[in-house]
Design a protein around this motif. Structure first.
Motif, PDB file in Angstrom:
ATOM      1  N   ILE A   1      -4.762  -2.350  15.057  1.00  0.00           N
ATOM      2  CA  ILE A   1      -4.988  -0.901  15.023  1.00  0.00           C
ATOM      3  C   ILE A   1      -6.458  -0.607  14.773  1.00  0.00           C
ATOM      4  CG2 ILE A   1      -4.488   1.220  13.738  1.00  0.00           C
ATOM      5  CD1 ILE A   1      -1.685   0.079  13.218  1.00  0.00           C
ATOM      6  N   ALA A   2      -7.063  -1.303  13.810  1.00  0.00           N
ATOM      7  CA  ALA A   2      -8.482  -1.107  13.529  1.00  0.00           C
ATOM      8  C   ALA A   2      -9.332  -1.477  14.737  1.00  0.00           C
ATOM      9  CB  ALA A   2      -8.882  -1.935  12.308  1.00  0.00           C
TER      10      ALA A   2
ATOM     11  N   VAL B   1       0.855  -1.185   0.000  1.00  0.00           N
ATOM     12  CA  VAL B   1       0.000   0.000   0.000  1.00  0.00           C
ATOM     13  C   VAL B   1       0.892   1.236   0.000  1.00  0.00           C
ATOM     14  CG1 VAL B   1      -0.210   0.243   2.524  1.00  0.00           C
ATOM     15  CG2 VAL B   1      -2.070   1.035   1.040  1.00  0.00           C
ATOM     16  N   ASN B   2       0.404   2.316  -0.629  1.00  0.00           N
ATOM     17  CA  ASN B   2       1.239   3.514  -0.701  1.00  0.00           C
ATOM     18  C   ASN B   2       1.494   4.074   0.701  1.00  0.00           C
ATOM     19  OD1 ASN B   2      -1.618   4.135  -0.881  1.00  0.00           O
ATOM     20  ND2 ASN B   2      -1.063   6.276  -1.227  1.00  0.00           N
ATOM     21  N   PRO B   3       2.700   4.570   0.969  1.00  0.00           N
ATOM     22  CA  PRO B   3       3.123   4.939   2.326  1.00  0.00           C
ATOM     23  C   PRO B   3       2.245   5.993   2.986  1.00  0.00           C
ATOM     24  CG  PRO B   3       5.023   4.833   0.866  1.00  0.00           C
ATOM     25  CD  PRO B   3       3.815   4.720  -0.003  1.00  0.00           C
ATOM     26  N   GLU B   4       1.784   6.978   2.227  1.00  0.00           N
ATOM     27  CA  GLU B   4       0.989   8.055   2.820  1.00  0.00           C
ATOM     28  C   GLU B   4      -0.308   7.509   3.414  1.00  0.00           C
ATOM     29  OE1 GLU B   4       3.657   9.012  -0.341  1.00  0.00           O
ATOM     30  OE2 GLU B   4       1.727   7.975  -0.538  1.00  0.00           O
ATOM     31  N   SER B   5      -0.939   6.597   2.707  1.00  0.00           N
ATOM     32  CA  SER B   5      -2.184   6.014   3.196  1.00  0.00           C
ATOM     33  C   SER B   5      -1.932   5.094   4.387  1.00  0.00           C
ATOM     34  CB  SER B   5      -2.873   5.248   2.066  1.00  0.00           C
ATOM     35  OG  SER B   5      -3.203   6.124   1.009  1.00  0.00           O
ATOM     36  N   TYR B   6      -0.808   4.391   4.356  1.00  0.00           N
ATOM     37  CA  TYR B   6      -0.453   3.539   5.499  1.00  0.00           C
ATOM     38  C   TYR B   6      -0.321   4.371   6.774  1.00  0.00           C
ATOM     39  CZ  TYR B   6       2.406   0.581   8.539  1.00  0.00           C
ATOM     40  OH  TYR B   6       2.895  -0.122   9.608  1.00  0.00           O
ATOM     41  N   ARG B   7       0.370   5.494   6.674  1.00  0.00           N
ATOM     42  CA  ARG B   7       0.564   6.338   7.859  1.00  0.00           C
ATOM     43  C   ARG B   7      -0.769   6.882   8.375  1.00  0.00           C
ATOM     44  NH1 ARG B   7       5.496   7.699   5.029  1.00  0.00           N
ATOM     45  NH2 ARG B   7       4.465   9.414   3.921  1.00  0.00           N
ATOM     46  N   THR B   8      -1.663   7.218   7.460  1.00  0.00           N
ATOM     47  CA  THR B   8      -2.978   7.692   7.883  1.00  0.00           C
ATOM     48  C   THR B   8      -3.745   6.587   8.590  1.00  0.00           C
ATOM     49  OG1 THR B   8      -3.111   9.320   6.095  1.00  0.00           O
ATOM     50  CG2 THR B   8      -5.185   8.618   7.083  1.00  0.00           C
ATOM     51  N   PHE B   9      -3.653   5.372   8.071  1.00  0.00           N
ATOM     52  CA  PHE B   9      -4.365   4.261   8.709  1.00  0.00           C
ATOM     53  C   PHE B   9      -3.816   4.002  10.106  1.00  0.00           C
ATOM     54  CE2 PHE B   9      -5.525   0.037   9.885  1.00  0.00           C
ATOM     55  CZ  PHE B   9      -6.797  -0.136   9.365  1.00  0.00           C
TER      56      PHE B   9
ATOM     57  N   THR C   1     -13.848  -1.307   2.477  1.00  0.00           N
ATOM     58  CA  THR C   1     -13.944  -2.475   1.577  1.00  0.00           C
ATOM     59  C   THR C   1     -12.607  -3.191   1.487  1.00  0.00           C
ATOM     60  OG1 THR C   1     -13.389  -1.212  -0.414  1.00  0.00           O
ATOM     61  CG2 THR C   1     -15.714  -1.324   0.198  1.00  0.00           C
ATOM     62  N   THR C   2     -11.786  -3.120   2.529  1.00  0.00           N
ATOM     63  CA  THR C   2     -10.445  -3.715   2.489  1.00  0.00           C
ATOM     64  C   THR C   2     -10.334  -4.869   3.479  1.00  0.00           C
ATOM     65  OG1 THR C   2      -9.513  -2.193   4.151  1.00  0.00           O
ATOM     66  CG2 THR C   2      -9.486  -1.481   1.852  1.00  0.00           C
ATOM     67  N   PHE C   3      -9.582  -5.879   3.088  1.00  0.00           N
ATOM     68  CA  PHE C   3      -9.439  -7.090   3.894  1.00  0.00           C
ATOM     69  C   PHE C   3      -8.346  -6.922   4.959  1.00  0.00           C
ATOM     70  CE2 PHE C   3     -11.306 -10.208   0.558  1.00  0.00           C
ATOM     71  CZ  PHE C   3     -12.580  -9.910   1.009  1.00  0.00           C
ATOM     72  N   VAL C   4      -8.558  -5.974   5.839  1.00  0.00           N
ATOM     73  CA  VAL C   4      -7.614  -5.734   6.932  1.00  0.00           C
ATOM     74  C   VAL C   4      -7.510  -6.960   7.832  1.00  0.00           C
ATOM     75  CG1 VAL C   4      -7.244  -4.332   9.021  1.00  0.00           C
ATOM     76  CG2 VAL C   4      -7.840  -3.229   6.864  1.00  0.00           C
ATOM     77  N   GLN C   5      -8.511  -7.839   7.815  1.00  0.00           N
ATOM     78  CA  GLN C   5      -8.448  -9.048   8.639  1.00  0.00           C
ATOM     79  C   GLN C   5      -7.271  -9.941   8.268  1.00  0.00           C
ATOM     80  OE1 GLN C   5     -10.976  -8.210   6.461  1.00  0.00           O
ATOM     81  NE2 GLN C   5     -12.229 -10.005   5.984  1.00  0.00           N
TER      82      GLN C   5
ATOM     83  N   ALA D   1      -2.641   6.060  12.116  1.00  0.00           N
ATOM     84  CA  ALA D   1      -3.079   7.134  13.011  1.00  0.00           C
ATOM     85  C   ALA D   1      -4.575   7.108  13.278  1.00  0.00           C
ATOM     86  CB  ALA D   1      -2.686   8.495  12.422  1.00  0.00           C
ATOM     87  N   THR D   2      -5.373   6.640  12.301  1.00  0.00           N
ATOM     88  CA  THR D   2      -6.824   6.771  12.417  1.00  0.00           C
ATOM     89  C   THR D   2      -7.596   5.465  12.324  1.00  0.00           C
ATOM     90  OG1 THR D   2      -7.149   7.057  10.025  1.00  0.00           O
ATOM     91  CG2 THR D   2      -6.616   9.039  11.319  1.00  0.00           C
ATOM     92  N   GLY D   3      -6.973   4.427  11.771  1.00  0.00           N
ATOM     93  CA  GLY D   3      -7.701   3.181  11.553  1.00  0.00           C
ATOM     94  C   GLY D   3      -8.592   3.215  10.327  1.00  0.00           C
ATOM     95  N   ALA D   4      -8.423   4.225   9.474  1.00  0.00           N
ATOM     96  CA  ALA D   4      -9.239   4.358   8.267  1.00  0.00           C
ATOM     97  C   ALA D   4      -8.349   4.723   7.091  1.00  0.00           C
ATOM     98  CB  ALA D   4     -10.316   5.418   8.463  1.00  0.00           C
TER      99      ALA D   4
END
Length: 211
Positions: free
Chosen positions: A179-180, A78-86, A167-171, A88-91
């Protein structure tokens, strides 16, 4: 300061005067062709690695079905910017892009005499993109673009029905699922399906636990 010592200090400093600090790479943003195809990211292997799966199948195999004639690894980035946001926020924010890379499983490579490792060739590449609040799937083509899947494709409907976050398979992402859970962003559908505790990691005591 003696002249020779001053001259030596000046010469040592000269290379630093011409040194240029490389500019940081701009955050990745999904871009498209005029026909709506996604321009395939070329450096996704430098993104954040999330997990690998092997021979994953979301449909139950029939009792009399023949075994598969080959095995496949799925590597998820996953792109790094989105990873860092997740983290921090779980989204996932707009601009999130997952790259799912398929590689064949091979045996008897080098000194390996058991088990399987990943082959050199990429057998397939798919992207899962969030843009303007909407998620879409794409499959990479040889021309450097990725063709969108129809909204009715099984990958889309399956993710909408069973994904842990949005809609992502974070499981299936062991570093992100806790984190989620902590941020309370797990979907109601996933929580209902996961009422049964997951299996333990081969019964072994973990070296350490992640948050």
């Amino acid at each position: 300061m003696p002249r020779l010592q001053l001259l030596a200090s000046t010469l040592l400093a000269l290379p630093l005067l011409g040194a240029v600090t490389p500019a940081p790479e701009a955050p990745y943003k999904p871009t498209y062709t005029e026909s709506g195809a996604l321009k395939t990211p070329t450096r996704y292997r430098e993104w954040v690695y999330l997990t690998s799966g092997m021979d994953m199948n979301y449909a139950a195999r029939a009792a009399n079905a023949p075994p598969p004639d080959h095995s496949m690894f799925d590597n998820v980035f996953v792109n790094p910017e989105s990873y860092r946001t997740f983290v921090a926020t779980g989204a996932w924010p707009d601009g999130t892009v997952f790259a799912l890379e398929n590689r064949g499983a091979v045996t008897n490579v080098s000194i390996n005499k058991g088990g399987q490792t990943q082959g050199e060739s990429v057998m397939g590449l798919e992207m899962h993109v969030k843009d303007k609040g909407q998620w879409a799937f794409y499959v990479a083509q040889a021309d450097g673009t990725a063709k969108p899947f129809p909204k009715t494709a099984s990958c889309t409907t399956c993710h909408e029905a069973h994904a842990a976050v949005d809609t992502t398979f974070v499981q299936f992402y062991p570093m992100l699922l806790p984190i989620a859970r902590e941020k309370k962003t797990l979907s109601a559908k996933y929580l209902q399906e996961s009422a049964t505790p997951p299996p333990t990691d081969s019964g072994k005591t973990p070296l350490y636990k992640t948050k």
